[in-house]
Design an enzyme around this catalytic site. Structure first.
Site, PDB file in Angstrom:
ATOM      1  N   PHE C 113     -22.097  35.879  43.867  1.00 39.89           N
ATOM      2  CA  PHE C 113     -22.436  34.462  43.789  1.00 39.89           C
ATOM      3  C   PHE C 113     -21.941  33.779  45.043  1.00 39.89           C
ATOM      4  CE2 PHE C 113     -23.480  31.626  39.998  1.00 39.89           C
ATOM      5  CZ  PHE C 113     -24.521  32.427  39.580  1.00 39.89           C
ATOM      6  N   GLN C 226     -22.201  17.439  42.793  1.00 37.12           N
ATOM      7  CA  GLN C 226     -22.804  18.632  43.389  1.00 37.12           C
ATOM      8  C   GLN C 226     -24.326  18.607  43.281  1.00 37.12           C
ATOM      9  OE1 GLN C 226     -22.365  22.853  41.660  1.00 37.12           O
ATOM     10  NE2 GLN C 226     -21.252  22.916  43.602  1.00 37.12           N
ATOM     11  N   HIS C 228     -27.439  21.061  43.555  1.00 37.28           N
ATOM     12  CA  HIS C 228     -27.782  22.485  43.586  1.00 37.28           C
ATOM     13  C   HIS C 228     -28.905  22.681  44.600  1.00 37.28           C
ATOM     14  CE1 HIS C 228     -28.869  26.523  42.356  1.00 37.28           C
ATOM     15  NE2 HIS C 228     -27.802  26.557  41.589  1.00 37.28           N
ATOM     16  N   LEU C 238     -33.617  23.976  37.159  1.00 34.63           N
ATOM     17  CA  LEU C 238     -32.708  24.814  37.938  1.00 34.63           C
ATOM     18  C   LEU C 238     -33.269  26.219  38.175  1.00 34.63           C
ATOM     19  CD1 LEU C 238     -29.840  25.432  39.081  1.00 34.63           C
ATOM     20  CD2 LEU C 238     -29.187  26.033  36.751  1.00 34.63           C
ATOM     21  N   GLU C 241     -28.445  30.245  41.101  1.00 34.49           N
ATOM     22  CA  GLU C 241     -27.898  30.853  42.299  1.00 34.49           C
ATOM     23  C   GLU C 241     -27.981  32.386  42.204  1.00 34.49           C
ATOM     24  OE1 GLU C 241     -24.593  28.721  43.759  1.00 34.49           O
ATOM     25  OE2 GLU C 241     -23.460  30.549  44.156  1.00 34.49           O
ATOM     26  N   ARG C 272     -22.541  25.926  47.669  1.00 41.30           N
ATOM     27  CA  ARG C 272     -23.710  25.103  47.323  1.00 41.30           C
ATOM     28  C   ARG C 272     -23.876  23.872  48.211  1.00 41.30           C
ATOM     29  NH1 ARG C 272     -23.437  25.566  40.705  1.00 41.30           N
ATOM     30  NH2 ARG C 272     -24.163  27.718  40.698  1.00 41.30           N
ATOM     31  N   HIS C 337     -26.692  18.455  40.191  1.00 40.23           N
ATOM     32  CA  HIS C 337     -26.501  19.592  39.295  1.00 40.23           C
ATOM     33  C   HIS C 337     -25.200  19.511  38.504  1.00 40.23           C
ATOM     34  CE1 HIS C 337     -26.787  23.603  37.749  1.00 40.23           C
ATOM     35  NE2 HIS C 337     -25.726  24.014  38.389  1.00 40.23           N
ATOM     36  N   ARG C 372     -17.773  22.658  43.503  1.00 38.75           N
ATOM     37  CA  ARG C 372     -17.558  23.728  42.531  1.00 38.75           C
ATOM     38  C   ARG C 372     -18.282  24.993  42.961  1.00 38.75           C
ATOM     39  NH1 ARG C 372     -20.492  25.905  38.360  1.00 38.75           N
ATOM     40  NH2 ARG C 372     -22.165  24.369  38.516  1.00 38.75           N
TER      41      ARG C 372
END
Lengths: 322, 295, 557
Positions: C113, C226, C228, C238, C241, C272, C337, C372
C-alpha cells in the site's frame, strides 16, 4: 462529457400508512442521461421536485445494501440500475418498495422479518474444538478452503433476494435466500464446529421450502447466487443427516424412484414420499384426475438401456446407501 | 427439421395430452420427432438435490444418446429443458466433467458436449419463425387474453442456461401474438408455480400457484398457458387446492403451449386433449371464433 | 425516558468494537445508530488493514511509516501504541470469523500500500471493510445489549461538567426519545459530505462530531482533509489504493507515467496527498484528459488477477462508469476521502468533556496527523473503538447516576417544531449544494488565503440562510426532509471549523497544501489545531505534538 438527455418518466409508489388509506403512484418527469443510476434520479426528485419522497440510501456504490427496491417489477439496488435500459424496455420507470415486507412509508420497508430470519440461523462462528484457533495467531486456512465459501462473502444484506422470493411470500417458515446463503457460509467454514448441528436444525426449519426457482440468484446484485448455495446445503444436509424432512424424503424418494425404471413412477413417488397417510390425503385429487381419464395408475416399463442407469447409480450413489 | 424428442416423464404418463398436442403440432410444422426409448428422466431437480453428480451423469447419458445420433434435443417441459441445459453448463467445469466421464466410461458412453437442447417454444420462435407460423394459422385465437407462464427452469439461472432475458422474456408472448391471441403481461409470469414443494408442503405450494393465477387474472388474463407440464399440474390439476389456499375461486383455464398452437393451426379440442384438463377450457374456447364447443 | 450505562452512537466498526468492549466489561450498553449496523460506511472500505506481521516487516517500520506519512503531526506515543496493537487486532478479527484472503501457505495474504515500507496490508479481496464489519456484527450479536436502529442523535446533554445522556429521534416513527447514560461514545464517522466530490457515503454528515462540538468537545486538526487520488469520474466512487498496490499505474493524456516526476522511488504508491497533488498539477498544467481527469490503467495485470483481487472495482467500473478495466483505462480524479481531524481524544478515547468518548473517523487521537496512510483507518476503528469502549465502561462503573430530565427534551422539540412551522424558508438541500460547491472549489487540495477567506464568507452567509431553514414534509415517519435539515446544520458547523483552521495554518503539511505557504514550518506549526465552539464561531488554540523517537525530516517518496 455531455450526454444526450432522455425523457425519463418515473412513477413512484407513495404511501404513508399513518395518514393515508391506500398507496398511490406519483409521476415525476425527469430528463437525464441514459447511464444515470435510478438512485441518482430519485435523489434528483428529492432535491429538485419533491423533498417529501422518502427512501433508504447511503453509499451509492452497491456496498451498503440500503437502496434495494422494486424497479419495473424487479428487486434491485437503485444505485446500480441505470435508467437507460429500463426506459428502453418499459418506456417509463415504475418504482415500488421491496416486497414481502410491510411499508413504513413510500419506499421504506419494515425489515424485521428479514433480520429475524437471518438471526435464526445463528450467524456467528462457533469455534471448532477439533481445530482450535492457535493462540495469538490467525487460523491457517488454505486458498482451497477459502474457495469453499464460494460467492457468499459478497453478500451486503440488501434483501433483494428476500423481496424476490415466492417462498418467503407464501410461507413464514422459509428463512429466505440470504439467511440460507449465510448458513452455508458457516457450514463450510473449517473454523466452525457446529456444521452437523446447523444442518440438522435447518432441515425441519425451512431448508426444503426453497423452490429452486433461482429468482434470488437473478435478483442478487452481488452475484452471491443464493439458490445454488441452498442446493449445496440440501446435498450437505442429506449427506450429514439423511432424510429428516418431507423435502429430503421426497428428493431421496425421487432418486430411488428413477433407479427402478429410468423414468418416473408417479403413483409410487407419492407413496415413497408421503407414506400411506400421504397417499390417502392425495386420494381426492387422484380421483379427480382419474375422472378425466388421466393415467395416474400406470406403471412405466423400464427404459431401454435401464441397466446403464442402474450402473450409474451403483457407481455414483454408493455412499447414499445407508 | 429433425430433432431427438425428449418428452419427459409427465407427458408420457398423467400429462399425456401434452404429448398428443406436441405430436400433432410437430406434424403440422414439419418437425420430425425421432424417439429414443433409452432416454431416462431428467431428475426434475430432485435428483440434483439428493446427488448432484448422479444427476449430471444421468443427463450426460441422455445428451450423449442424442449426440451419437447427431441430433439436437427437443424438450416440451421447462424443467427437462433446464436440467439438460444446466448439465451442459456444469459439465463445462473440467473437474466435474472428469468425475462424470469416469462413470460414463464404465457404461461405454462418452459425452462430447455438442448436443444443443431446445424447448419447443424456442424451436417455433427461433427456428420455424413467427412469420412462418402466422402463415399457417387457420383459426387465429383472436380475442383471447392469455397470460404466458414460463416456468423457472426455462429461464434461470440465465447465465448458466444461456437465456438472454431471464428477467424480461418475451418469446412466449411473441408466440401468443403470432397465434392471434392477446398476451397479458404480469409479474407472476416469470415466478414459480410451487410445484417443487407440492409433495413437501402442499398448502404452501398451492398458495404460490394461487398467487400467480391471481396476478394473471388481475392483469386481465382469461386463460394461462405454460410450456411446462409440472407448472400445469400446479396450476390446473391442483387449482382447486390453490383456490382453498388463497380463499377464493380462481376458475382459470390453463393450456399447454402446443395446445394453443394446435388450436390455431386447426386442431380440435379433443385432438389437443383438452377434455383431460381439470379446469374446464370451455369458457376460453368460446372466445375463439370457430372452435367447436364439444370440449 | 430510557436508561443505560454506556451509550454508543454509531454502529460502524469503531462503534461496534466499543460496544463489544463495554459489554464485555459488564455494562448495560445501548447502540444508537442512524443506519442498520451492516449499512455503516465502514463496510465500504476496500483495500485492507495494516499489521506488520510479515517476517521481513516490523512494528517499528509500521510506526516509522505512519509517523512519516503523518508529516510528523501524528502523536508518536499514540502511533506506537496503535502499531503494537495491530497484530493482535487482526488476529482477533480472524478468530471472530473474518474471511480474509489467504496466501498459498494458509497465512493471511498481504498487499503493498502507499507509503508503506513492506507489503503490510491484510485484505479480504477488495471488500475488507465489509468482511470486518460482517464478522464484528456477528460476534457482537452473540452478546446482550440494546440497539436503537435508525435513530438520529440530536443532542448530548452535559450538566455539572459531565455527560448525562442523549436526545435522539426515532426516524421510523418521528418520536423524540431521551436516553440517560453515564458515558457516551461518539463513533459516528466522518463528515465527508461537506464536500460534493467525495468518496464518502451520503450518510457521512458528521452528526456526532458537530453535536459533541456543540456540547463543548474540542475538535482537533479539522483542516486536514484527505483527498483520495483515485475516485471514479462523475460519481466519485472510490477506486481502492489496492488497485495500485496490485500494480495499477496512473497515466496522463500524453500517455506518460507522470508519478515518475513526483515520487521517483515509489511512483504510483507514494502517499495519498502526494499522488492527489500530482494529479491536480498534471491537469492544471494541461496534461489531463479533456474535462480534467487522468487514467488508472490495470489492463497489463491480466483478466484473472483483476477479476479475482479487484472484484468490486471491476464491478463498479463496469456498472457505474461503463468501463471494463480488463480492457480499458479507468478515468479517475481525486475526491475527498477521509478526515484526519475529529473530536480530540486521548489514547483511551477520552475527550475534554467528562463522560464523553470518541473513536474512529469521528475522533482524532492523533495517529494520522496531517495525512493518513492507506490501511490504517480500519485498524484505527478497531484499536481505538476498543479503547474508547473500555474507558467508557470503566468510567460508567464509578460515575454517579445521570441527571437527565424530561425537560432536556424541550429545547430540541421547540427547535424541530420551529423548522416545520414556517410558511416560507430555505430548502436544506439547496444550502447543502451551495456549501459543497464552496468546499469543493475553495477548500480543496490546493488552498490559499484568498480562496479560504472567500470560502469562510460564503459559509457564514449560508449559516445565516440556515437560520431560516424550513422543513416542508409534515409526515412523522422517515421524514428525510427533516434529516436533511439537521444534517446540513451539522455540516455547516464543521465546514466552518475546517476553513478557519485552514486559514490559520500558514504552512503546507501533509494533506493541507497552501500555495501561498508551500513549505512545512516545523518551528511554528508542528502543533495540533484545537477548535472549540464560541458565540463568535470556532475559537482556535494549539497543543503540542507528542514525539518520542522520530525527528522530523523532509518527506520524500
Amino acid at each position: 462529457m455531455a450526454a444526450e438527455l432522455l425523457d425519463a418518466p418515473f412513477d413512484v409508489y407513495r404511501f404513508d400508512p399513518a395518514h393515508e388509506a391506500t398507496p398511490r403512484y406519483q409521476r415525476y418527469a425527469l430528463h437525464l442521461p441514459a447511464h444515470t443510476p435510478v438512485l441518482t434520479a430519485l435523489l434528483a426528485i428529492r432535491a429538485e421536485l419533491d423533498p417529501t419522497l422518502t427512501l433508504r440510501y447511503s453509499c451509492r456504490s452497491a456496498i451498503c445494501g440500503s437502496c434495494a427496491m422494486v424497479i419495473n417489477s424487479k428487486s434491485r439496488l437503485a444505485c446500480q440500475t441505470p435508467i437507460g435500459p429500463e426506459l428502453a424496455r418499459h418506456g417509463r420507470i415504475v418504482i415500488d418498495p421491496m416486497r414481502n415486507m410491510p411499508v413504513i412509508r413510500d419506499l421504506v420497508t419494515e425489515m424485521r422479518s428479514f433480520w429475524t430470519n437471518y438471526h435464526r440461523i445463528e450467524p456467528h462462528l462457533k469455534p471448532n474444538r477439533a481445530r482450535p484457533p492457535p493462540e495469538g495467531k490467525p487460523n491457517p486456512m488454505t486458498p482451497a478452503e477459502v474457495a469453499r465459501f464460494q460467492e457468499t462473502p459478497r453478500c451486503i444484506s440488501c434483501a433483494a433476494c428476500y423481496s424476490a422470493c415466492p417462498a418467503v411470500e407464501a410461507d413464514p417458515m422459509f428463512p429466505g435466500p440470504m439467511a440460507l446463503a449465510k448458513l452455508y457460509r458457516f457450514v463450510v467454514d473449517p473454523r466452525d464446529g457446529a456444521t452437523n448441528e446447523r444442518l440438522a436444525r435447518i432441515q425441519p426449519e425451512g431448508l426444503w421450502l426453497c423452490l429452486r426457482c433461482h429468482l434470488c440468484t437473478e435478483a442478487c446484485p452481488k452475484g452471491v447466487r443464493p439458490s445454488e448455495r441452498i442446493m449445496d446445503l440440501k446435498e450437505l444436509a442429506i449427506a450429514s443427516q439423511g432424510a429428516t424432512d418431507p423435502g429430503s424424503r421426497h428428493a431421496l424418494a425421487f432418486k430411488e424412484n428413477i433407479r427402478e425404471a429410468g423414468v418416473l413412477n408417479e403413483l409410487k413417488l407419492v407413496r415413497q414420499t408421503s407414506g400411506l397417510p400421504g397417499m390417502a390425503a392425495q386420494l381426492g385429487q387422484g380421483l379427480r384426475l382419474a375422472a378425466k381419464k388421466r393415467e395416474i395408475l400406470k406403471r412405466p416399463k423400464p427404459i431401454e438401456g435401464h441397466a446403464e442407469v442402474e450402473k450409474l447409480y451403483e457407481i455414483l450413489d454408493r455412499e447414499e446407501e445407508r | 427439421m429433425k430433432l431427438a424428442y425428449y418428452p419427459g416423464c409427465v407427458a408420457q404418463e398423467s400429462g399425456r395430452e401434452l404429448d398428443m398436442a406436441t405430436r400433432w403440432v410437430a406434424g403440422k410444422l414439419g418437425i420430425e420427432l425421432v424417439e429414443f426409448p433409452n432416454f431416462s428422466c431428467c431428475g426434475s431437480g430432485f435428483i440434483d438435490e439428493a446427488n448432484p453428480i448422479l444427476n449430471l451423469a444421468l443427463n450426460a447419458r441422455n445428451l450423449a444418446i442424442a449426440e451419437r445420433a447427431g441430433l439436437g434435443v427437443l424438450t416440451i417441459c421447462s424443467t427437462c429443458q433446464g436440467m439438460l441445459a444446466l448439465a451442459n453448463n456444469r459439465l463445462g467445469d473440467a473437474v466435474v466433467k472428469a468425475k462424470v466421464d469416469a462413470a460414463l466410461a464404465q457404461i461405454g458412453v462418452s459425452y462430447g458436449g455438442t448436443t444443443r437442447v431446445t424447448h419447443l417454444l424456442d424451436v417455433i420462435v427461433s427456428q420455424i419463425g413467427l412469420d412462418e407460423l402466422r402463415r399457417r394459422v387457420v383459426r387465429p385465437l383472436t380475442g383471447l387474453k392469455v397470460g404466458a407462464f414460463y416456468g423457472c427452469h426455462l429461464l434461470r439461472p440465465a447465465d448458466r442456461l444461456g437465456t438472454d432475458s431471464a428477467e424480461e422474456p418475451h418469446t412466449f408472448e411473441d408466440l401468443l401474438g403470432a397465434l392471434g391471441a392477446t398476451p397479458v403481461m404480469y409479474r407472476g409470469r416469470v415466478m414459480c408455480c410451487g410445484f417443487p414443494i407440492l409433495f413437501v408442503k402442499e398448502p404452501t405450494a398451492n398458495r404460490i400457484a394461487g398467487n400467480q393465477i391471481d396476478d394473471a387474472r388481475a392483469h386481465g388474463a382469461e386463460a394461462m398457458a405454460t410450456p411446462c407440464p409440472l407448472c400445469h399440474i400446479s396450476l390446473d390439476a391442483y387449482q382447486n387446492k390453490a383456490e382453498a389456499a388463497v380463499g377464493h375461486p380462481l376458475d382459470m383455464p390453463v393450456f399447454h403451449l402446443p395446445q394453443l398452437v394446435g388450436l390455431a393451426l386447426g386442431a380440435t379440442p379433443e385432438q389437443m386433449g383438452l377434455p383431460r384438463h381439470l379446469v374446464s377450457t370451455k369458457g376460453a374456447l368460446a372466445r375463439i371464433p370457430g372452435v367447436a364447443l364439444s370440449a | 425516558m430510557r436508561r443505560h450505562e454506556v451509550v454508543i452512537v454509531g454502529a460502524g466498526l469503531a462503534g461496534q468494537r466499543a460496544a463489544l468492549a463495554a459489554v464485555e466489561a459488564g455494562r448495560d450498553v445501548a447502540v444508537v445508530t442512524k443506519l442498520h449496523p451492516m449499512r455503516s460506511h465502514s463496510g465500504a472500505a476496500q483495500g485492507g488493514i495494516n499489521a506488520a506481521v510479515g517476517a521481513e516487516d516490523s512494528v517499528d517500520t509500521h510506526i516509522y511509516d505512519t509517523v512519516k506519512g503523518s508529516d510528523y503531526l501524528g502523536d508518536q506515543d499514540a502511533i506506537e501504541f496503535f502499531c503494537r496493537e495491530a497484530g493482535p487486532t487482526v488476529v482477533e478479527m480472524e478468530h471472530f470469523g473474518t474471511i480474509f484472503s489467504r496466501a498459498d501457505d494458509g497465512s493471511l495474504a498481504r498487499r503493498p500500500f502507499g507509503g508503506a515500507g513492506f507489503p503490510r496490508t491484510i485484505y479480504a479481496a477488495d471488500r475488507t471493510g465489509l468482511a470486518l464489519l460482517q464478522a464484528l456484527y456477528e460476534r457482537l450479536g452473540t452478546e446482550s445489549f440494546t440497539t436503537y436502529e435508525e435513530w438520529d442523535l440530536l443532542r448530548i446533554v452535559v450538566r455539572e461538567g459531565r455527560v448525562q445522556g442523549i436526545v435522539a429521534i426515532d426516524r421510523t416513527t418521528g418520536a423524540l426519545e431521551e436516553i440517560a447514560a453515564r458515558s457516551v461514545v461518539i463513533a459516528t464517522g466522518p463528515a465527508g459530505r461537506v464536500y460534493g466530490r467525495t468518496t464518502n457515503a451520503h450518510s457521512c454528515t458528521g452528526d456526532g462530531i458537530a453535536i459533541a462540538y456543540r456540547a463543548g468537545a474540542e475538535l482537533k486538526d479539522m483542516e486536514f482533509v484527505q483527498f483520495h487520488p483515485t475516485a471514479l469520474l462523475e460519481s466519485s466512487i472510490l477506486i481502492t489504493e489496492g488497485a495500485r498496490g496490485e500494480g495499477g499505474i496512473l497515466k496522463n493524456a500524453q500517455g506518460e507515467r507522470f508519478m515518475a516526476r513526483y515520487a521517483p522511488h515509489v511512483l504510483d504508491l507514494a502517499s495519498r496527498d502526494v499522488v492527489s497533488r500530482a494529479i491536480i498539477t498534471e491537469i492544471q498544467e494541461g496534461r489531463g484528459f479533456p474535462g480534467g481527469y487522468v487514467h488508472l490503467e490495470l489492463m497489463h495485470l491480466g483478466r484473472e488477477r483483476i477479476e479475482s483481487r479487484l472484484e468490486e472495482i471491476c464491478d463498479f467500473s463496469r456498472k457505474f462508469a461503463g468501463i471494463d478495466p480488463v480492457t480499458q483505462p479507468i478515468p479517475v480524479m481525486p475526491a475527498q476521502h477521509y478526515m484526519m481531524g475529529g473530536i480530540g481524544t486521548t489514547i483511551r478515547g477520552e475527550t475534554n468533556v467528562r463522560g464523553l468518548y470518541a473513536a474512529g473517523e469521528a475522533a482524532c487521537v492523533s495517529i494520522h496527523g496531517a495525512n493518513r496512510l492507506g490501511g490504517n483507518s480500519l485498524l484505527e476503528t478497531l484499536v481505538f473503538g476498543k479503547q474508547a469502549g473500555t474507558a467508557a465502561a470503566e468510567y460508567a462503573a464509578r460515575a454517579a447516576p445521570p441527571l437527565l430530565h424530561e425537560s432536556d427534551l424541550a429545547p430540541v422539540r421547540t427547535r424541530l417544531d420551529a423548522l416545520s412551522a414556517k410558511s416560507q424558508g430555505e430548502d436544506p438541500q439547496a444550502i447543502r449544494t451551495a456549501m459543497q460547491a464552496t468546499m469543493d472549489g475553495r477548500v480543496g487540495i490546493f488552498r490559499s488565503f484568498a480562496e479560504l477567506a472567500k470560502a469562510l464568507e460564503e459559509l457564514r452567509a449560508l449559516k445565516t440562510r440556515y437560520e431560516n431553514v424550513r422543513v416542508v414534509d409534515t409526515a412523522s415517519a422517515f421524514n428525510l426532509n427533516l434529516t436533511d435539515a439537521l444534517e446540513v446544520g451539522h455540516m455547516l458547523d464543521l465546514a466552518e471549523v475546517i476553513t478557519v483552521g485552514a486559514i490559520a495554518r500558514t504552512e503546507s503539511r501533509g494533506a493541507h497544501s497552501r500555495t501561498d505557504y508551500p513549505k512545512r514550518d516545523d518551528a511554528q506549526w508542528m502543533r495540533h489545531t484545537i477548535a472549540s465552539q464560541s458565540r463568535e464561531g470556532p475559537k482556535l488554540s494549539y497543543s503540542a505534538v507528542a514525539y518520542t523517537r522520530w525527528d522530523p525530516k523532509e518527506r520524500v517518496y
